[in-house]
Structures are given as structure tokens and as C-alpha cells.
Design a protein around this motif. Sequence first.
Motif, PDB file in Angstrom:
ATOM      1  N   ASN A   1     -43.624  16.630  84.380  1.00 27.41           N
ATOM      2  CA  ASN A   1     -43.316  17.763  84.828  1.00 27.41           C
ATOM      3  C   ASN A   1     -42.836  17.412  86.480  1.00 27.41           C
ATOM      4  O   ASN A   1     -41.751  17.635  86.762  1.00 27.41           O
ATOM      5  CB  ASN A   1     -43.940  19.009  85.033  1.00 27.41           C
ATOM      6  CG  ASN A   1     -44.197  19.699  83.614  1.00 27.41           C
ATOM      7  OD1 ASN A   1     -43.298  19.575  82.824  1.00 27.41           O
ATOM      8  ND2 ASN A   1     -45.057  20.541  83.412  1.00 27.41           N
TER       9      ASN A   1
ATOM     10  N   ALA B   1     -40.222  17.559  79.924  1.00 27.09           N
ATOM     11  CA  ALA B   1     -40.100  18.661  80.840  1.00 27.09           C
ATOM     12  C   ALA B   1     -39.158  19.564  80.465  1.00 27.09           C
ATOM     13  O   ALA B   1     -37.963  19.050  80.326  1.00 27.09           O
ATOM     14  CB  ALA B   1     -40.435  18.049  82.299  1.00 27.09           C
TER      15      ALA B   1
ATOM     16  N   LEU C   1     -39.936  25.069  85.950  1.00 27.83           N
ATOM     17  CA  LEU C   1     -40.776  24.547  85.056  1.00 27.83           C
ATOM     18  C   LEU C   1     -41.389  25.574  84.282  1.00 27.83           C
ATOM     19  O   LEU C   1     -41.780  26.675  84.423  1.00 27.83           O
ATOM     20  CB  LEU C   1     -41.702  23.746  85.509  1.00 27.83           C
ATOM     21  CG  LEU C   1     -41.372  22.166  86.294  1.00 27.83           C
ATOM     22  CD1 LEU C   1     -42.390  21.919  87.024  1.00 27.83           C
ATOM     23  CD2 LEU C   1     -40.984  21.411  85.158  1.00 27.83           C
TER      24      LEU C   1
END
Length: 403
Positions: A198, A228, A235
Motif C-alpha cells: 500500500n 494495492a 487506498l
Amino acid sequence: MAGTAGTPGTPRVLRAMNDRAALDLLLEHGPLSRTRIGKLTGLSKPTASQLLARLEAAGLVLATGTTEGRPGPGAQLYEVNPAAAYAAGLDVTPERILAAVADITGRTVGSYELPTPGRRPVQPVVRQVTDALDGAVKAAGLARDDVHRLVIGTPGAFDPNTGRLRYASHLPGWHTPALLAELAAALPMPVEYENDVNLVAVAEQRLGAARGHEDFVLLWNEGGLGAALVLGGRLHRGWTGGAGEVGFLPVPGAPLVRQVTKANSGGYQELAGSQAIPQLARELGMTNIPSGPYAEAAARLVERAAAEDTVLNRLLLETYATRLATGLASLVSVLDPELVVLTGASLTSGGEVLRALVQGELEELAASRPRLVVGDVREHPVLRGALESALATTRDEVFDTAR
């Protein structure tokens, strides 16, 4: 009235919005004159002058030099005060912890590497973290209390429901129930935790190949295979923090792996992970296979195959590309992203040659056709993402002049 300080449209809030706009412009463009700031923000010269005086008094900007190359006296230039705040990041693997400190402008001012070899931690994790952070702080000529915020990147993810690290059984010492509380007690600054892949996506979105993109998938292949997911600019972490743990994805062409958390692997990892590339090379009858850690060996094999156009090298890349596209097709079918960023040494080492092969295979296997690009952030991307994440929150807090 005391309660109107934060009301949208009040003079104080409008001033704070102008202050933040000017600070962001200074970060993006570097030193600027009062006239240039006025033009970029749309503010009058008197208002721009008041703004700069206010920010200088608050310690957020510095006067630095004058413009050159024009007739007459040069105009005063201003820049963001680098010492207005500092942020830190850590990149944790089973072998080492990389730590770095950046000033508010994003410039790295100190870094340190703490080796942590072996399956069993020689020191408690809290000691490892504080030693790594202190090493970077010392290299920056600062004290631990000077750091405004710390972001720690690890494999797997800390489950927000339990506080336990999941999906990273290979990271020794990081699974004790009280770890987060112990770290909070040992460190004077706020600490955030984020999955390492991420953080690579954060770095690519802010500095690299995904700049300007709100929806993209990042596929990482180095020590492990992971992804990710960035949706609407944010995110997507999932209920347990495990969104993107695609190494566990069952895929055609790989044996069905059961008890995946105990094995710390899954079908996609077995099919296309870095450890599969040297094995594939051996199966194809290739010789002179690099020795050493499998991730390094895989990257060197892929790099060599992309640089030397032989029958075996081409077959290695084509087979690897098909394996990568097999897992990507599942992600693309569900998420329909605008962009896919390929990164991690086992992907970036193949450059444009590998990217084009994966793009072609994916167009055969998936109904939607996102654009594939190779990641731009190559030097310690997890650490860079940790710093960018810590800096974003730090700037929001330090640059808020309405407080």
C-alpha cells in the motif's frame, strides 16, 4: 462568537485556506516571489504580502534570496521553512528495518539501516523500532521529540478489529497482542501502520507512474507477491486490512494451496512469485542461473532475459508474463481499474519488454483493458511511501493556520 472560528466562509477560515494554497504552491514550485504567489493564488499584492508576513511570523516560510536576471532590484523570494516539522518512516522486513526522517518539504535528512536477520528476533520488536528510528534521527542531527509523526510499513497488515498483524507469519516478533500498545508507550509521536505494498502505491500516486490517477491497481513482485487497490483516490484496505493480499489468490495453472496462512503462500504466489522464476528457468533448461536470495536471482534473470533476445530468454519472459496476467485478469475483471502499475524488482527489471508481454496477455484474458505501466519509484519505494504518508498528515496539521 467563540463557536464561529471553524465556520466555512469566516475571515479566519478563508485566510487559512489561502495560507494552505500558498504553502502547497511553495512546496510544488520551490521559492516564489510575492508577485508570483499573488498570480498563482489570485490574491492582490497587499493580501499576498499580508499572507507571507503571517506565514513568516508563524515559522512556516522563510525569506531566501532574490530573483535574478531582470533589470532593477531583485524581488524577495520565499520558501517553506524545512524545519517547520519532521516526519519519519520505517520499512520493515524479516532481514532489516530501514528508517528515514524527512523535513516538511519532503527532503530526506537522515537515514539508518538496522539489520534484523534470523527467524527469531535478537531484540524485542519495540527495541528494534526505537533503535532504527533513533539511528535515522541521529543521522539527521535531531532528537526523537522533533519527529511529528511516524509511519511504519510492514508485510501483511494490522487488523483494525483486533490490532494483530495478519498475513505476515514470516515477520518474527510482530504478532504479540500488546505490540501496538507497547510501541505507543515507547514513542512520543503518533504512529501509523500500513501494509508495505500500500505504501508503494502511495509513493507511485504522489511521485511516480500513478500521479493524477484516482483508480488504479499496483502489482508488486519482489520478496512476495502483493497488490494495492486505490479506488476513488483512496487506498482500499478491506475489513481485516487484507485487501490486496493476492499472493493467496487461487489461480489456474497452480496447485490449490490449503491452509494458506500457515503456508504463507497461495496459488498466485506459487505461480508467479519471485521464487517461481529461477525454478522456471531450470525447467526450461537454462544455465548460469544466478545464486543468492531468490528475489535477487529472479530480478537478475528477468533483466537478462529482457536485455538478451534469445529463444530461451523469450520463452522465460512469455511464460512469466502469462502467469502474471492470469492473476491480474481476476483483479481487472472485478475492479475494472483505469491503470495497472507493475513494480517490485521482479517486474521493473523486465522493463518495457515484460510490460508489453503482460499487456498483450491481459488483453486476451480480461474483458476490460486497463493501461499497464512500469513503476517509477525504484529506490526504497516502501520507505518513500511511508515518508509521503507521514508528511501528508503532518502538513495537514502544521499548515492549518486556523487552529
